[in-house]
Design a protein around this motif. Structure first.
Motif, PDB file in Angstrom:
ATOM      1  N   VAL A 180      -5.118   6.469  -5.393  1.00 46.82           N
ATOM      2  CA  VAL A 180      -5.656   7.674  -4.218  1.00 46.82           C
ATOM      3  C   VAL A 180      -4.185   8.357  -3.261  1.00 46.82           C
ATOM      4  O   VAL A 180      -3.517   7.320  -3.236  1.00 46.82           O
ATOM      5  CB  VAL A 180      -6.051   7.120  -2.950  1.00 46.82           C
ATOM      6  N   ARG A 181      -4.085   9.428  -3.198  1.00 45.92           N
ATOM      7  CA  ARG A 181      -3.267  10.164  -3.193  1.00 45.92           C
ATOM      8  C   ARG A 181      -3.193  10.396  -1.965  1.00 45.92           C
ATOM      9  O   ARG A 181      -5.050  10.505  -1.178  1.00 45.92           O
ATOM     10  CB  ARG A 181      -2.712  11.512  -3.544  1.00 45.92           C
ATOM     11  N   GLY A 182      -2.809  10.397  -0.625  1.00 46.89           N
ATOM     12  CA  GLY A 182      -2.849  11.348   0.678  1.00 46.89           C
ATOM     13  C   GLY A 182      -1.953  10.990   1.304  1.00 46.89           C
ATOM     14  O   GLY A 182      -1.305  12.115   0.914  1.00 46.89           O
ATOM     15  N   LYS A 183      -1.778  10.044   2.314  1.00 42.42           N
ATOM     16  CA  LYS A 183      -0.689  10.204   3.487  1.00 42.42           C
ATOM     17  C   LYS A 183       1.241  10.127   2.299  1.00 42.42           C
ATOM     18  O   LYS A 183       0.733   9.200   1.381  1.00 42.42           O
ATOM     19  CB  LYS A 183      -0.978   9.824   4.432  1.00 42.42           C
ATOM     20  N   VAL A 184       1.819   9.994   3.134  1.00 40.78           N
ATOM     21  CA  VAL A 184       2.672   9.586   2.735  1.00 40.78           C
ATOM     22  C   VAL A 184       3.628   8.247   2.236  1.00 40.78           C
ATOM     23  O   VAL A 184       3.068   8.117   3.065  1.00 40.78           O
ATOM     24  CB  VAL A 184       4.111  10.593   3.207  1.00 40.78           C
ATOM     25  N   GLY A 185       3.717   7.850   1.627  1.00 38.61           N
ATOM     26  CA  GLY A 185       3.962   6.400   1.141  1.00 38.61           C
ATOM     27  C   GLY A 185       3.492   5.933   0.106  1.00 38.61           C
ATOM     28  O   GLY A 185       3.193   6.967  -0.649  1.00 38.61           O
ATOM     29  N   ARG A 186       3.423   4.408  -0.111  1.00 35.85           N
ATOM     30  CA  ARG A 186       2.624   3.798  -0.977  1.00 35.85           C
ATOM     31  C   ARG A 186       1.305   4.437  -1.259  1.00 35.85           C
ATOM     32  O   ARG A 186       0.504   3.906  -0.055  1.00 35.85           O
ATOM     33  CB  ARG A 186       2.673   2.432  -0.922  1.00 35.85           C
ATOM     34  N   PRO A 187       1.327   5.333  -2.425  1.00 35.61           N
ATOM     35  CA  PRO A 187       0.155   5.166  -2.507  1.00 35.61           C
ATOM     36  C   PRO A 187      -1.747   4.072  -2.134  1.00 35.61           C
ATOM     37  O   PRO A 187      -1.353   3.128  -3.454  1.00 35.61           O
ATOM     38  CB  PRO A 187      -0.571   5.751  -3.948  1.00 35.61           C
ATOM     39  N   ARG A 188      -3.170   4.344  -1.922  1.00 37.26           N
ATOM     40  CA  ARG A 188      -4.104   2.950  -2.486  1.00 37.26           C
ATOM     41  C   ARG A 188      -4.232   2.800  -3.869  1.00 37.26           C
ATOM     42  O   ARG A 188      -3.714   4.018  -4.415  1.00 37.26           O
ATOM     43  CB  ARG A 188      -4.100   3.532  -1.041  1.00 37.26           C
ATOM     44  N   ARG A 189      -3.755   2.189  -3.587  1.00 38.40           N
ATOM     45  CA  ARG A 189      -4.811   1.543  -5.814  1.00 38.40           C
ATOM     46  C   ARG A 189      -6.056   1.724  -5.634  1.00 38.40           C
ATOM     47  O   ARG A 189      -6.569   1.558  -6.502  1.00 38.40           O
ATOM     48  CB  ARG A 189      -4.357   0.340  -6.115  1.00 38.40           C
ATOM     49  N   LYS A 190      -6.877   1.259  -4.403  1.00 31.30           N
ATOM     50  CA  LYS A 190      -8.164   1.687  -4.998  1.00 31.30           C
ATOM     51  C   LYS A 190      -9.153   2.622  -3.112  1.00 31.30           C
ATOM     52  O   LYS A 190      -8.265   2.751  -2.803  1.00 31.30           O
ATOM     53  CB  LYS A 190      -9.558   0.379  -4.477  1.00 31.30           C
ATOM     54  N   PRO A 191     -10.317   3.356  -3.629  1.00 34.88           N
ATOM     55  CA  PRO A 191     -10.984   3.978  -2.927  1.00 34.88           C
ATOM     56  C   PRO A 191     -11.017   3.331  -1.459  1.00 34.88           C
ATOM     57  O   PRO A 191     -11.544   1.892  -1.661  1.00 34.88           O
ATOM     58  CB  PRO A 191     -11.739   4.573  -3.463  1.00 34.88           C
TER      59      PRO A 191
ATOM     60  N   ILE B 271     -14.228   0.879 -11.951  1.00 38.38           N
ATOM     61  CA  ILE B 271     -13.173   0.390 -10.990  1.00 38.38           C
ATOM     62  C   ILE B 271     -11.792   0.909 -10.950  1.00 38.38           C
ATOM     63  O   ILE B 271     -11.085   0.636 -10.711  1.00 38.38           O
ATOM     64  CB  ILE B 271     -14.010  -0.594 -11.106  1.00 38.38           C
ATOM     65  N   GLU B 272     -11.911  -0.911 -12.349  1.00 38.19           N
ATOM     66  CA  GLU B 272     -10.241  -1.020 -12.376  1.00 38.19           C
ATOM     67  C   GLU B 272      -9.106   0.394 -13.303  1.00 38.19           C
ATOM     68  O   GLU B 272      -8.292   0.259 -13.056  1.00 38.19           O
ATOM     69  CB  GLU B 272     -10.079  -1.989 -13.620  1.00 38.19           C
ATOM     70  N   ALA B 273     -10.069   1.534 -13.564  1.00 34.46           N
ATOM     71  CA  ALA B 273      -9.019   2.324 -13.958  1.00 34.46           C
ATOM     72  C   ALA B 273      -9.251   3.954 -13.429  1.00 34.46           C
ATOM     73  O   ALA B 273      -8.561   4.638 -13.809  1.00 34.46           O
ATOM     74  CB  ALA B 273      -9.839   2.913 -15.017  1.00 34.46           C
ATOM     75  N   ILE B 274      -9.581   4.087 -11.898  1.00 36.19           N
ATOM     76  CA  ILE B 274      -9.287   4.697 -10.613  1.00 36.19           C
ATOM     77  C   ILE B 274      -8.018   4.560 -10.800  1.00 36.19           C
ATOM     78  O   ILE B 274      -7.120   3.079 -10.415  1.00 36.19           O
ATOM     79  CB  ILE B 274      -9.999   4.405  -9.927  1.00 36.19           C
TER      80      ILE B 274
END
Length: 68
Positions: free
Chosen positions: A35-46, A29-32
């Motif tokens: 997450v790519r997606g919308k423009v801006g700061r990427p999410r760090r977790k699903p 889980i820590e190595a994920i």
């Protein structure tokens, strides 16, 4: 192994054959990656995590809930 919703592997971990799979859950889980997606700061977790019954343990469920 942790995959995205399309089955593409995000993280793969190898462990000993005689060790429990649940011990690999938190390090995977820590190595994920972000997450790519919308423009801006990427999410760090699903937003969601689905696991098989081998990973269904109250102790680890609480740890994941505390991590958000």
């Amino acid at each position: 192994m942790i995959c995205d919703g399309n089955g593409i592997p995000l993280v793969v971990g190898l462990g000993g054959g005689n060790r429990n799979d649940i011990l690999q859950l938190i390090p995977l889980i820590e190595a994920i990656p972000p997450v790519r997606g919308k423009v801006g700061r990427p999410r760090r977790k699903p937003s969601r995590l689905y696991a098989d019954r081998a990973h269904d343990h109250d102790r680890y469920r609480c740890q994941l809930r505390n991590r958000g």
